[in-house]
Design a protein around this motif. Sequence first.
Motif, PDB file in Angstrom:
ATOM      1  N   LEU A  88       0.839  -1.190   0.000  1.00 27.17           N
ATOM      2  CA  LEU A  88       0.000   0.000   0.000  1.00 27.17           C
ATOM      3  C   LEU A  88       0.879   1.247   0.000  1.00 27.17           C
ATOM      4  N   ALA A  89       0.543   2.199  -0.860  1.00 21.51           N
ATOM      5  CA  ALA A  89       1.209   3.503  -0.804  1.00 21.51           C
ATOM      6  C   ALA A  89       0.661   4.266   0.402  1.00 21.51           C
ATOM      7  N   TYR A  90       1.475   5.138   0.953  1.00 19.35           N
ATOM      8  CA  TYR A  90       1.086   5.884   2.158  1.00 19.35           C
ATOM      9  C   TYR A  90       1.156   7.382   1.895  1.00 19.35           C
ATOM     10  N   VAL A  91       0.051   8.072   2.208  1.00 20.52           N
ATOM     11  CA  VAL A  91       0.000   9.526   2.099  1.00 20.52           C
ATOM     12  C   VAL A  91       0.053  10.088   3.524  1.00 20.52           C
ATOM     13  N   PRO A  92       1.143  10.717   3.925  1.00 19.31           N
ATOM     14  CA  PRO A  92       1.314  11.134   5.323  1.00 19.31           C
ATOM     15  C   PRO A  92       0.580  12.432   5.675  1.00 19.31           C
ATOM     16  N   ARG A  93      -0.729  12.416   5.456  1.00 20.44           N
ATOM     17  CA  ARG A  93      -1.562  13.560   5.824  1.00 20.44           C
ATOM     18  C   ARG A  93      -2.877  13.042   6.401  1.00 20.44           C
ATOM     19  N   VAL A  94      -3.517  13.835   7.226  1.00 15.61           N
ATOM     20  CA  VAL A  94      -4.839  13.489   7.737  1.00 15.61           C
ATOM     21  C   VAL A  94      -5.861  13.830   6.651  1.00 15.61           C
ATOM     22  N   LEU A  95      -6.414  12.788   6.040  1.00 14.64           N
ATOM     23  CA  LEU A  95      -7.347  12.989   4.937  1.00 14.64           C
ATOM     24  C   LEU A  95      -8.777  12.587   5.278  1.00 14.64           C
TER      25      LEU A  95
END
Length: 253
Positions: A191-198
């Motif tokens: 899984l790719a990870y987006v380090p923001r609260v989305l």
Amino acid sequence: MKKVSLLVTVYNAEENLAATLQSIEEQVYQNIEVVIVDGGSTDGTVALIRQFENRTADRAGLSLRWVSEKDQGLYDAMNKAYRLSTGDIIAVCNDRLCEPEAVSSLAAAVEAGGEGCVGAHSDLVYVEGERIIRRWHMGEGKLSQGWMPGHPTLFLKREIYEKYGLYDTSYRCAADYEFMVRFLKDEKNRLAYVPRVLVAMFYGGTSNAGIRNYLVSFQEGYQALKRNGVGFPLWITLRRSIKVLFQFGRSAG
């Protein structure tokens, strides 16, 4: 641009649904299919869905498919929503997207993930109104280390559902975790990870509504690992529980 299907399940939760749909309407991504499965609500939920349908009828890049009828619970409704969907990327969206770029950021991460990447996830917060109750920052890791992505942030390629199946409705609290165990256990899928609260998750969901449900979730998490042939299921479950409890320490009122 890949079609993203956002699966929304609801039952007598008009206020939360209104916040979810508003956040979806604010998305800049231009190919979103919203699939709403209502369990036969008796409040204003159906009227709200019809209003949303009217607003999306002439809006490019946003479409709606929906049904209102009795179901066998949350995971049955999620399975039903998937079967109604037609998107290339699937996400369960029962909460509030925190920024207009949430869908585009996660969809882009899926596309840019490269070989072995089957989806993407991000950070999230649990909220009551505008107050943050708990933060979820798992980052990247391995299932065998007690790591797990936040399911409300999970965007997956459709072929994962086609290959590994849908949610097991025999689970009360942990069918989402068991589903993730199925496709993450051999650590070949990434899984790719987006380090923001989305995502802002409405506090009080199936697995976090009180100590009794937490204990059921613990037991079912152990069973999910054991049934899927994952070694050291108790140790992994304990490590996962410690990681989850640590998230409470990151809360900020």
